[in-house]
Write a protein that holds these residues in place. Sequence first.
Motif, mmCIF file in Angstrom:
data_model
loop_
_atom_site.group_PDB
_atom_site.id
_atom_site.type_symbol
_atom_site.label_atom_id
_atom_site.label_comp_id
_atom_site.label_asym_id
_atom_site.label_seq_id
_atom_site.Cartn_x
_atom_site.Cartn_y
_atom_site.Cartn_z
ATOM 1 N N GLN A 192 17.128 42.525 52.575
ATOM 2 C CA GLN A 192 17.758 43.500 52.864
ATOM 3 C C GLN A 192 19.402 43.553 52.871
ATOM 4 N N LEU A 193 20.084 42.537 52.252
ATOM 5 C CA LEU A 193 21.510 42.363 52.242
ATOM 6 C C LEU A 193 21.809 43.122 50.762
ATOM 7 N N PRO A 194 22.921 43.975 50.900
ATOM 8 C CA PRO A 194 23.260 44.415 49.471
ATOM 9 C C PRO A 194 24.275 43.618 48.912
ATOM 10 N N LYS A 195 23.602 42.658 48.246
ATOM 11 C CA LYS A 195 24.548 41.682 47.670
ATOM 12 C C LYS A 195 25.550 41.841 46.846
ATOM 13 N N LEU A 242 19.617 42.014 57.914
ATOM 14 C CA LEU A 242 20.482 41.969 56.882
ATOM 15 C C LEU A 242 20.004 40.396 56.336
ATOM 16 N N ILE A 243 20.337 39.571 57.081
ATOM 17 C CA ILE A 243 20.175 38.045 56.489
ATOM 18 C C ILE A 243 19.806 37.005 57.512
ATOM 19 N N GLN A 244 18.868 36.103 57.301
ATOM 20 C CA GLN A 244 18.432 35.064 58.200
ATOM 21 C C GLN A 244 18.815 33.682 57.569
ATOM 22 N N PHE A 245 19.419 32.741 58.623
ATOM 23 C CA PHE A 245 19.765 31.659 58.098
ATOM 24 C C PHE A 245 18.779 30.632 59.163
ATOM 25 N N GLN A 246 18.258 29.668 58.516
ATOM 26 C CA GLN A 246 17.824 28.269 59.280
ATOM 27 C C GLN A 246 18.709 27.062 58.929
ATOM 28 N N ASN A 247 19.389 26.848 60.013
ATOM 29 C CA ASN A 247 20.469 25.864 59.741
ATOM 30 C C ASN A 247 21.456 26.502 58.904
ATOM 31 N N ASN A 248 21.776 25.846 57.704
ATOM 32 C CA ASN A 248 22.614 26.385 56.657
ATOM 33 C C ASN A 248 22.121 27.106 55.512
ATOM 34 N N TRP A 264 21.879 37.982 60.990
ATOM 35 C CA TRP A 264 22.816 39.328 61.106
ATOM 36 C C TRP A 264 22.132 40.541 60.802
ATOM 37 N N TYR A 265 22.367 41.508 61.880
ATOM 38 C CA TYR A 265 21.896 42.811 61.785
ATOM 39 C C TYR A 265 22.790 43.763 61.641
ATOM 40 N N GLN A 266 22.372 44.942 60.958
ATOM 41 C CA GLN A 266 23.239 46.229 61.027
ATOM 42 C C GLN A 266 22.441 47.302 61.727
ATOM 43 N N GLN A 267 23.268 47.794 62.637
ATOM 44 C CA GLN A 267 22.978 48.829 63.515
ATOM 45 C C GLN A 267 23.388 50.293 63.386
ATOM 46 N N ILE A 268 23.080 51.208 62.632
ATOM 47 C CA ILE A 268 23.649 52.341 62.456
ATOM 48 C C ILE A 268 23.346 53.208 63.829
ATOM 49 N N LEU A 269 24.369 54.105 64.148
ATOM 50 C CA LEU A 269 24.048 55.168 65.348
ATOM 51 C C LEU A 269 22.737 55.665 65.438
ATOM 52 N N GLY A 270 22.232 55.411 66.723
ATOM 53 C CA GLY A 270 20.969 56.106 66.919
ATOM 54 C C GLY A 270 19.722 55.379 66.403
ATOM 55 N N ALA A 312 28.775 50.847 61.017
ATOM 56 C CA ALA A 312 27.847 50.520 62.062
ATOM 57 C C ALA A 312 28.410 49.383 62.923
ATOM 58 N N VAL A 313 27.386 49.199 63.716
ATOM 59 C CA VAL A 313 27.623 47.909 64.561
ATOM 60 C C VAL A 313 26.590 46.541 63.772
ATOM 61 N N TYR A 314 27.649 45.681 63.626
ATOM 62 C CA TYR A 314 26.904 44.516 63.144
ATOM 63 C C TYR A 314 26.868 43.265 64.152
ATOM 64 N N LEU A 315 25.473 43.052 64.517
ATOM 65 C CA LEU A 315 25.107 42.230 65.502
ATOM 66 C C LEU A 315 24.628 41.039 64.965
ATOM 67 N N CYS A 316 24.935 39.786 65.423
ATOM 68 C CA CYS A 316 24.542 38.614 65.415
ATOM 69 C C CYS A 316 23.703 38.271 66.456
ATOM 70 N N ALA A 317 22.679 37.297 65.875
ATOM 71 C CA ALA A 317 21.594 36.703 67.242
ATOM 72 C C ALA A 317 21.364 35.427 66.540
ATOM 73 N N SER A 318 20.912 34.650 67.579
ATOM 74 C CA SER A 318 20.466 33.502 67.206
ATOM 75 C C SER A 318 18.974 33.147 68.059
ATOM 76 N N SER A 319 18.064 32.027 67.401
ATOM 77 C CA SER A 319 17.368 31.708 68.161
ATOM 78 C C SER A 319 16.841 30.164 67.907
ATOM 79 N N LEU A 320 16.068 29.677 68.980
ATOM 80 C CA LEU A 320 15.968 28.296 68.839
ATOM 81 C C LEU A 320 15.243 27.854 67.483
ATOM 82 N N ARG A 321 14.317 28.557 67.304
ATOM 83 C CA ARG A 321 13.537 28.124 65.969
ATOM 84 C C ARG A 321 13.329 29.424 65.076
ATOM 85 N N THR A 322 12.429 29.381 64.291
ATOM 86 C CA THR A 322 12.288 30.477 63.159
ATOM 87 C C THR A 322 11.326 31.195 63.915
#
Lengths: 114, 111
Positions: free
Chosen positions: A59-62, A46-52, A34-40, A88-98
Motif C-alpha cells: 500500500q506504499l505509493p512507491k 503503508l509498510i511493515q518491517f520485521q527487524n530490518n 507505518w500507517y497513514q490516517q486521513i481525517l475521519g 494526514a497523520v502518519y502513525l508508527c506502531a510496533s509489536s513484539l512479533r509479527t
Amino acid sequence: EAGVAQSPRYKIIEKRQSVAFWCNPISGHATLYWYQQILGQGPKLLIQFQNNGVVDDSQLPKDRFSAERLKGVDSTLKIQPAKLEDSAVYLCASSLRTRGETQYFGPGTRLLVL
Amino acid sequence: GESVGLHLPTLSVQEGDNSIINCAYSNSASDYFIWYKQESGKGPQFIIDIRSNMDKRQGQRVTVLLNKTVKHLSLQIAATQPGDSAVYFCAEKASSYKLIFGSGTRLLVRP
C-alpha cells in the motif's frame, strides 16, 4: 516502559517539497509499522518491517514514498515530492512479533501539505 | 471496504451509563480482533482484544463480544466516564499479519 516515539509532531510544507518522519519503537519490538490516517478514517497500513526487512509495502505509493529501518530499530518514512492529498497523520506502531500481536502506536506526525 | 467522509458515527451517552459501540467486520476468515481508543491528537491506544475461538472477553470496565455468525463485534463500556470520550476503532486480522481498521465511532460523554 517507554512507548513508541515519533518526531516531529507537526509539519507544514508546500506541495512538491520533501518531508521525513522518524520513529523509535518500543525496545525489543521486532516489528514496526507505518500507517497513514486521513481525517475521519481509520489508520491504513503503508509498510511493515520485521527487524530490518520489509514484510509488506503493497500500500506504499512507491513513486513518492520510501521507508527504511537500517539497523532494525529506528525507522524513517520519507515523502518526495509531497502532494496535497498526503495531508494526514502518519502513525508508527510496533509489536513484539509479527502475527496476532498487539500493536502499540506512537502519537503520530500531523502533516499538512499546502 | 474503505470508510469515507469526515462524519463519524457518534454515540452520545450520559456519564455513568453503559456504552455499547458496534462494529461490523468484513472477512469471515478473520481470527483476531482489537478495539482501540483514539483521543484527539494522540495515537490509537489498545483497549482489549479477542480471538475467534472466544465469544466474550472482559477487561476493566470493558467487555468485547464477538458474533462470528453475523460478523459483528461490540465493545461495552460500563459506567462511562468523561475520560472515555474518544473515537473507537475496531480492527480485524485474517491469516495474514495485516490489521484492517474500521471507520471508527465517536463516543461523547455528557456530564
